[in-house]
Design an enzyme around this catalytic site. Structure first.
Site, PDB file in Angstrom:
ATOM      1  N   ASP A   9       0.739  -1.225   0.031  1.00 31.62           N
ATOM      2  CA  ASP A   9       0.043   0.153  -0.117  1.00 31.62           C
ATOM      3  C   ASP A   9       1.050   1.209  -0.079  1.00 31.62           C
ATOM      4  OD1 ASP A   9      -2.442   1.447   0.616  1.00 31.62           O
ATOM      5  OD2 ASP A   9      -1.450   1.975   2.456  1.00 31.62           O
ATOM      6  N   ALA A  10       0.380   2.501  -0.594  1.00 37.12           N
ATOM      7  CA  ALA A  10       1.294   3.575  -0.603  1.00 37.12           C
ATOM      8  C   ALA A  10       1.054   4.460   0.538  1.00 37.12           C
ATOM      9  CB  ALA A  10       0.865   4.262  -1.732  1.00 37.12           C
ATOM     10  N   ARG A  45      -7.022  12.201   7.499  1.00 33.31           N
ATOM     11  CA  ARG A  45      -7.057  10.915   6.825  1.00 33.31           C
ATOM     12  C   ARG A  45      -8.125   9.952   7.061  1.00 33.31           C
ATOM     13  NH1 ARG A  45      -4.773   7.387   3.335  1.00 33.31           N
ATOM     14  NH2 ARG A  45      -4.033   5.243   4.347  1.00 33.31           N
ATOM     15  N   SER A 121      -2.475   0.775  -4.997  1.00 38.19           N
ATOM     16  CA  SER A 121      -2.899   1.880  -4.040  1.00 38.19           C
ATOM     17  C   SER A 121      -4.309   2.393  -4.576  1.00 38.19           C
ATOM     18  CB  SER A 121      -2.085   3.192  -4.222  1.00 38.19           C
ATOM     19  OG  SER A 121      -2.329   3.969  -3.234  1.00 38.19           O
ATOM     20  N   ASN A 122      -5.043   2.993  -3.642  1.00 40.78           N
ATOM     21  CA  ASN A 122      -6.117   3.858  -4.040  1.00 40.78           C
ATOM     22  C   ASN A 122      -5.788   4.955  -4.747  1.00 40.78           C
ATOM     23  OD1 ASN A 122      -8.201   2.351  -2.902  1.00 40.78           O
ATOM     24  ND2 ASN A 122      -8.393   3.299  -0.960  1.00 40.78           N
TER      25      ASN A 122
END
Length: 228
Positions: A9-10, A45, A121-122
């Site tokens: 994930d980023a 976030r 990633s999203n």
């Protein structure tokens, strides 16, 4: 060794999502953030993630930059800091988020061991391109995969399908690493071997699957990948 590919994930995993608010707070023009930046970073976030889940459930997809802007607007309004210059600065810094200090050496060790590496990633493609370039890690990644290619956010299976399609590997040949407990759970439920990077010491999410391993940072990933 059965693991052939390490996928990360980023945001929050390789890149520090609190860095934008923290760095802006250190600039003279935005001293009003000095005491408020941790809460703004946390609210930003949280809303960013919540909006991805709600949009996925409602089948109202947009790119990750839109939910990043929307989450920031909510966080700033809650803090009483609806300031156009501050908003612009925070968004600029978000495009160039700092990587965690161990990221470069960790990726180098994985490549040295002959493993393929990538991001899933999203994040939208341009966001990811900027972040990877800013961190100087592009040469250590074999692929940067964005959910924009499938039009839905994590943890939908169509997102995790992208790894096998790109690398020609089975799920159990993938070590998936995320700082988001729900993402690690989603990847585990899909069939990946998973590591949750639990920097905050949070409880494990009560979901349909759980991560195989839990670490406090990324330094142990190369040793684990070579043992699997």
């Amino acid at each position: 060794m059965t693991v052939k590919v390490c996928i990360f994930d980023a945001y929050g995993t390789l890149f520090d999502v609190a860095a934008a608010a923290r760095e802006a707070a250190a600039e003279p023009d935005f001293s009003q953030l000095a005491k408020l930046w941790p809460r703004i970073a946390e609210d930003w976030r949280l809303k960013q993630l919540q909006y991805t889940w709600l949009r996925a459930v409602a089948d109202r997809h947009c790119d990750f930059w839109q939910v990043t802007e929307d989450g920031l607007d909510w966080a700033l309004e809650r803090a009483g800091l609806e300031d156009a210059a501050l908003r612009a600065r925070l968004l600029t810094l978000y495009k160039e988020l700092s990587a965690y200090p161990e990221v470069g050496a960790m990726l180098e060790a994985l490549k040295g061991a002959g493993l393929k590496t990538g991001i899933l990633s999203n994040g939208s493609p341009d966001m990811l391109q900027n972040a990877v370039a800013s961190a100087g890690i592009g040469g250590q990644l074999d692929a940067v995969l964005s959910v924009e290619d499938v039009g839905v956010f994590k943890p939908h299976d169509r997102v995790y399908d992208m790894v096998g399609a790109r690398f020609g590997c089975a799920p159990r040949e993938v070590l998936f690493v995320s700082s988001n407990g729900w993402d690690a759970a989603g990847a585990a439920g899909y069939g990946f071997r998973t590591v949750w990077v639990n920097r905050a010491g949070d409880p494990v999410d009560r979901l349909y699957a759980a991560p195989d391993d839990i670490m406090t940072d990324l330094r142990g990933i190369p040793d684990l990948a070579q043992r699997l």
